[in-house]
Design a protein around this motif. Structure first.
Motif, PDB file in Angstrom:
ATOM      1  N   UNK A   7       0.808  -1.223   0.000  1.00  0.00           N
ATOM      2  CA  UNK A   7       0.000   0.000   0.000  1.00  0.00           C
ATOM      3  C   UNK A   7       0.843   1.277   0.000  1.00  0.00           C
ATOM      4  N   UNK A   8       2.110   1.178   0.424  1.00  0.00           N
ATOM      5  CA  UNK A   8       2.966   2.359   0.486  1.00  0.00           C
ATOM      6  C   UNK A   8       3.793   2.586  -0.776  1.00  0.00           C
ATOM      7  N   UNK A   9       3.856   1.614  -1.664  1.00  0.00           N
ATOM      8  CA  UNK A   9       4.694   1.708  -2.859  1.00  0.00           C
ATOM      9  C   UNK A   9       4.349   2.921  -3.731  1.00  0.00           C
ATOM     10  N   UNK A  10       3.073   3.211  -3.991  1.00  0.00           N
ATOM     11  CA  UNK A  10       2.776   4.398  -4.825  1.00  0.00           C
ATOM     12  C   UNK A  10       3.277   5.707  -4.217  1.00  0.00           C
ATOM     13  N   UNK A  11       3.402   5.769  -2.908  1.00  0.00           N
ATOM     14  CA  UNK A  11       3.877   6.975  -2.231  1.00  0.00           C
ATOM     15  C   UNK A  11       5.395   7.080  -2.296  1.00  0.00           C
ATOM     16  N   UNK A  12       6.074   5.963  -2.236  1.00  0.00           N
ATOM     17  CA  UNK A  12       7.526   5.949  -2.182  1.00  0.00           C
ATOM     18  C   UNK A  12       8.186   6.050  -3.551  1.00  0.00           C
ATOM     19  N   UNK A  13       7.615   5.416  -4.556  1.00  0.00           N
ATOM     20  CA  UNK A  13       8.239   5.356  -5.879  1.00  0.00           C
ATOM     21  C   UNK A  13       8.589   6.729  -6.463  1.00  0.00           C
ATOM     22  N   UNK A  14       7.698   7.734  -6.420  1.00  0.00           N
ATOM     23  CA  UNK A  14       8.039   9.035  -7.034  1.00  0.00           C
ATOM     24  C   UNK A  14       9.209   9.752  -6.366  1.00  0.00           C
ATOM     25  N   UNK A  15       9.480   9.422  -5.130  1.00  0.00           N
ATOM     26  CA  UNK A  15      10.588  10.066  -4.410  1.00  0.00           C
ATOM     27  C   UNK A  15      11.901   9.804  -5.133  1.00  0.00           C
ATOM     28  N   UNK A  16      12.068   8.593  -5.643  1.00  0.00           N
ATOM     29  CA  UNK A  16      13.340   8.195  -6.230  1.00  0.00           C
ATOM     30  C   UNK A  16      13.516   8.651  -7.668  1.00  0.00           C
ATOM     31  N   UNK A  17      12.478   9.247  -8.260  1.00  0.00           N
ATOM     32  CA  UNK A  17      12.586   9.783  -9.616  1.00  0.00           C
ATOM     33  C   UNK A  17      13.506  10.995  -9.691  1.00  0.00           C
ATOM     34  N   UNK A  18      13.653  11.725  -8.601  1.00  0.00           N
ATOM     35  CA  UNK A  18      14.396  12.991  -8.598  1.00  0.00           C
ATOM     36  C   UNK A  18      15.712  12.927  -7.839  1.00  0.00           C
ATOM     37  N   UNK A  19      16.262  11.745  -7.659  1.00  0.00           N
ATOM     38  CA  UNK A  19      17.589  11.531  -7.087  1.00  0.00           C
ATOM     39  C   UNK A  19      17.817  12.248  -5.751  1.00  0.00           C
ATOM     40  N   UNK A  20      17.075  11.866  -4.715  1.00  0.00           N
ATOM     41  CA  UNK A  20      17.321  12.463  -3.399  1.00  0.00           C
ATOM     42  C   UNK A  20      18.683  12.036  -2.857  1.00  0.00           C
ATOM     43  N   UNK A  21      19.228  12.826  -1.963  1.00  0.00           N
ATOM     44  CA  UNK A  21      20.514  12.480  -1.344  1.00  0.00           C
ATOM     45  C   UNK A  21      20.351  11.275  -0.432  1.00  0.00           C
ATOM     46  N   UNK A  22      19.245  11.227   0.309  1.00  0.00           N
ATOM     47  CA  UNK A  22      18.978  10.083   1.178  1.00  0.00           C
ATOM     48  C   UNK A  22      17.480   9.992   1.444  1.00  0.00           C
ATOM     49  N   UNK A  23      17.042   8.783   1.766  1.00  0.00           N
ATOM     50  CA  UNK A  23      15.645   8.536   2.108  1.00  0.00           C
ATOM     51  C   UNK A  23      15.612   7.517   3.238  1.00  0.00           C
ATOM     52  N   UNK A  24      14.826   7.821   4.269  1.00  0.00           N
ATOM     53  CA  UNK A  24      14.622   6.912   5.387  1.00  0.00           C
ATOM     54  C   UNK A  24      13.119   6.801   5.602  1.00  0.00           C
ATOM     55  N   UNK A  25      12.638   5.568   5.721  1.00  0.00           N
ATOM     56  CA  UNK A  25      11.218   5.339   6.017  1.00  0.00           C
ATOM     57  C   UNK A  25      11.127   4.638   7.364  1.00  0.00           C
ATOM     58  N   UNK A  26      10.249   5.158   8.212  1.00  0.00           N
ATOM     59  CA  UNK A  26      10.097   4.617   9.566  1.00  0.00           C
ATOM     60  C   UNK A  26       8.629   4.305   9.847  1.00  0.00           C
ATOM     61  N   UNK A  27       8.378   3.109  10.372  1.00  0.00           N
ATOM     62  CA  UNK A  27       7.028   2.729  10.769  1.00  0.00           C
ATOM     63  C   UNK A  27       6.821   3.244  12.197  1.00  0.00           C
ATOM     64  N   UNK A  28       5.907   4.190  12.351  1.00  0.00           N
ATOM     65  CA  UNK A  28       5.687   4.840  13.644  1.00  0.00           C
ATOM     66  C   UNK A  28       4.308   4.528  14.230  1.00  0.00           C
ATOM     67  N   UNK A  29       3.591   3.597  13.631  1.00  0.00           N
ATOM     68  CA  UNK A  29       2.211   3.308  14.054  1.00  0.00           C
ATOM     69  C   UNK A  29       2.117   2.851  15.506  1.00  0.00           C
ATOM     70  N   UNK A  30       3.165   2.256  16.043  1.00  0.00           N
ATOM     71  CA  UNK A  30       3.164   1.827  17.443  1.00  0.00           C
ATOM     72  C   UNK A  30       3.526   2.963  18.400  1.00  0.00           C
ATOM     73  N   UNK A  31       3.974   4.097  17.836  1.00  0.00           N
ATOM     74  CA  UNK A  31       4.457   5.208  18.653  1.00  0.00           C
ATOM     75  C   UNK A  31       3.553   6.431  18.645  1.00  0.00           C
ATOM     76  N   UNK A  32       2.673   6.534  17.650  1.00  0.00           N
ATOM     77  CA  UNK A  32       1.811   7.702  17.533  1.00  0.00           C
ATOM     78  C   UNK A  32       0.491   7.295  16.892  1.00  0.00           C
TER      79      UNK A  32
END
Length: 130
Positions: A7-32
């Motif tokens: 379900x998260x793939x459509x959100x993440x894929x466009x990020x990598x089209x523009x060559x970011x310096x770094x990307x970190x994804x964190x699952x925070x559902x247990x924290x907030x």
């Protein structure tokens, strides 16, 4: 590290089209209660923050996914793209270091986004190449 859910793939894929310096994804559902995943993207310049943010918004809109809210896109230091269950932060490098969201969410479970072919940051990258 947990695998990225489909379900998260459509959100993440466009990020990598523009060559970011770094990307970190964190699952925070247990924290907030306000979101499930936080994605922290580092761009090399304020211009790239704006370009990357606009590209993500446009790509998701084309996929019939609309942001609940956006902030800071035009300013180019820290853009926040809120999609409800997923929030994308796009930072210029100095702002990313200053706010240290990875430190804030240090108890969160990292998400494996290696399938998107993230590039390592290099000092040789030219901001105008995106």
């Amino acid at each position: 590290m947990i695998a990225v859910q489909e379900e998260y793939i459509p959100y993440l894929a466009p990020i990598f089209d523009r060559k970011p310096k770094s990307v970190v994804a964190l699952m925070v559902s247990q924290l907030t209660s306000y979101t499930d995943m936080v994605v922290i993207v580092e761009a090399g310049s304020s211009r790239q923050v704006t370009s990357l943010s606009e590209h993500i918004i446009k790509s998701l809109k084309n996929a019939k996914i609309k942001a609940i809210g956006t902030e800071g896109v035009k300013e180019g230091q820290w853009a926040l793209l809120d999609f409800g269950h997923l929030i994308i932060h796009v930072f210029e490098s100095e702002a990313k270091a200053f706010y240290d969201l990875e430190g804030l969410w240090s108890d969160a479970e990292p998400v494996d986004i290696s399938r998107f072919g993230s590039q390592p940051a290099t000092d040789m990258e030219d901001d105008d190449e995106f």
